[in-house]
Design an enzyme around this catalytic site. Structure first.
Site, PDB file in Angstrom:
ATOM      1  N   CYS A 122      49.789  -0.475 -82.467  1.00 36.30           N
ATOM      2  CA  CYS A 122      50.355  -0.181 -83.779  1.00 36.30           C
ATOM      3  C   CYS A 122      51.199   1.105 -83.720  1.00 36.30           C
ATOM      4  O   CYS A 122      52.258   1.106 -83.106  1.00 36.30           O
ATOM      5  CB  CYS A 122      49.264  -0.148 -84.839  1.00 36.30           C
ATOM      6  SG  CYS A 122      49.889  -0.304 -86.524  1.00 36.30           S
TER       7      CYS A 122
ATOM      8  N   HIS B   3      46.115  -5.113 -84.012  1.00 31.26           N
ATOM      9  CA  HIS B   3      44.913  -4.395 -83.594  1.00 31.26           C
ATOM     10  C   HIS B   3      43.992  -5.323 -82.798  1.00 31.26           C
ATOM     11  O   HIS B   3      43.214  -6.074 -83.392  1.00 31.26           O
ATOM     12  CB  HIS B   3      44.191  -3.816 -84.816  1.00 31.26           C
ATOM     13  CG  HIS B   3      44.920  -2.665 -85.407  1.00 31.26           C
ATOM     14  ND1 HIS B   3      44.751  -1.374 -84.960  1.00 31.26           N
ATOM     15  CD2 HIS B   3      45.857  -2.624 -86.375  1.00 31.26           C
ATOM     16  CE1 HIS B   3      45.547  -0.571 -85.647  1.00 31.26           C
ATOM     17  NE2 HIS B   3      46.232  -1.304 -86.511  1.00 31.26           N
TER      18      HIS B   3
ATOM     19  N   GLU C  18      41.400  -4.575 -81.244  1.00 30.55           N
ATOM     20  CA  GLU C  18      40.025  -4.076 -81.265  1.00 30.55           C
ATOM     21  C   GLU C  18      39.208  -4.569 -82.453  1.00 30.55           C
ATOM     22  O   GLU C  18      37.997  -4.362 -82.493  1.00 30.55           O
ATOM     23  CB  GLU C  18      40.030  -2.538 -81.240  1.00 30.55           C
ATOM     24  CG  GLU C  18      40.534  -1.867 -82.501  1.00 30.55           C
ATOM     25  CD  GLU C  18      42.035  -1.734 -82.629  1.00 30.55           C
ATOM     26  OE1 GLU C  18      42.487  -0.980 -83.516  1.00 30.55           O
ATOM     27  OE2 GLU C  18      42.791  -2.388 -81.868  1.00 30.55           O
TER      28      GLU C  18
END
Length: 182
Positions: free
Chosen positions: A73, A161, A163
Site C-alpha cells: 500500500c 494488504h 496480511e
C-alpha cells in the site's frame, strides 16, 4: 535463517505483516521508519502501509540496501514516488474487496496468483504511473496499478494488504517474497 525486517510506516496492519512472517518461521522484526538502514541487518525488507506519505521517515533509503523490498500500500507508493513514478488520489477511495487481474503469470511475487485474486485494498491514494524499469503486474476495475515489479532491482509492490484475512491468497504473496529473499 532468513531475516526480513518490516519498516513501520504507522499503518494499522503492520503488526499483521510481522506476524505473517513469524508464522512462516521467518526471523522478523518491526523497526520504526525513522531507523536508518545502516542499523538494520536483513535479507529482505517490507515497507508497511501507513496513513501519510509525509510520515515516510527513512523508508526511501531502504531501497538502496541491495536486498529484495516489498512495498505494501503506502510502501508501494513510496517506491513509485521515490523512483520517478507518480502517486495520486484514487477515484474509488477507501477499503474494499477487489478482484485483481494478474497480468504476468511469470512474475515472482504475484504470478502464482494468476489469473486473478480477491484482495482487501485501500484506494485513497494509489500509484498512477510506475517508475522506469517497473512492470504493472496486476490491475483491477478500480485501479490501474494494483501491483508492480522491477525484477532487476528486486523491488516489488502491492496496493492491497496480503496480511489481512480478507485477502484470499495473501499468505502466498509472503511465501513468494520469502523465496526471493532466500
Amino acid at each position: 535463517m532468513t531475516r526480513i525486517v518490516v519498516v513501520d510506516n504507522h499503518g494499522q496492519f503492520t503488526h499483521l505483516e510481522h506476524r505473517a512472517l513469524r508464522d512462516m518461521g521467518v526471523e522478523s522484526e518491526v523497526v520504526d521508519n525513522e531507523t536508518p538502514p545502516a542499523e538494520v541487518d536483513a535479507d529482505g525488507i517490507v515497507l508497511s502501509g501507513g496513513p501519510d506519505m509525509d510520515r515516510r521517515g527513512e523508508s526511501p533509503a531502504y531501497l538502496d540496501m541491495d536486498v529484495p523490498v516489498l512495498g505494501i500500500c503506502l510502501g508501494m507508493q513510496i517506491i513509485a514516488k521515490e523512483l520517478g513514478g507518480s502517486v495520486g488520489a484514487g477515484e474509488y477511495g477507501g477499503y474494499a474487496d477487489v478482484t485483481v487481474d494478474v497480468l504476468d503469470e511469470d512474475d515472482p511475487l504475484v504470478g502464482s496468483l494468476a489469473p486473478e485474486t480477491r484482495v482487501w485494498a485501500s484506494h485513497a491514494d494509489e500509484v498512477k504511473e510506475v517508475p522506469e524499469g517497473f512492470t504493472v503486474t496486476g490491475q483491477s476495475d478500480v485501479c490501474g496499478v494494483e501491483s508492480m515489479s522491477d525484477t532487476d532491482r528486486d523491488l516489488y509492490g502491492v496496493q492491497w494488504h496480503p496480511e489481512v484475512s480478507h485477502t484470499e491468497e495473501g499468505q502466498e504473496v509472503f511465501e513468494n517474497f520469502l523465496a526471493l529473499c532466500e
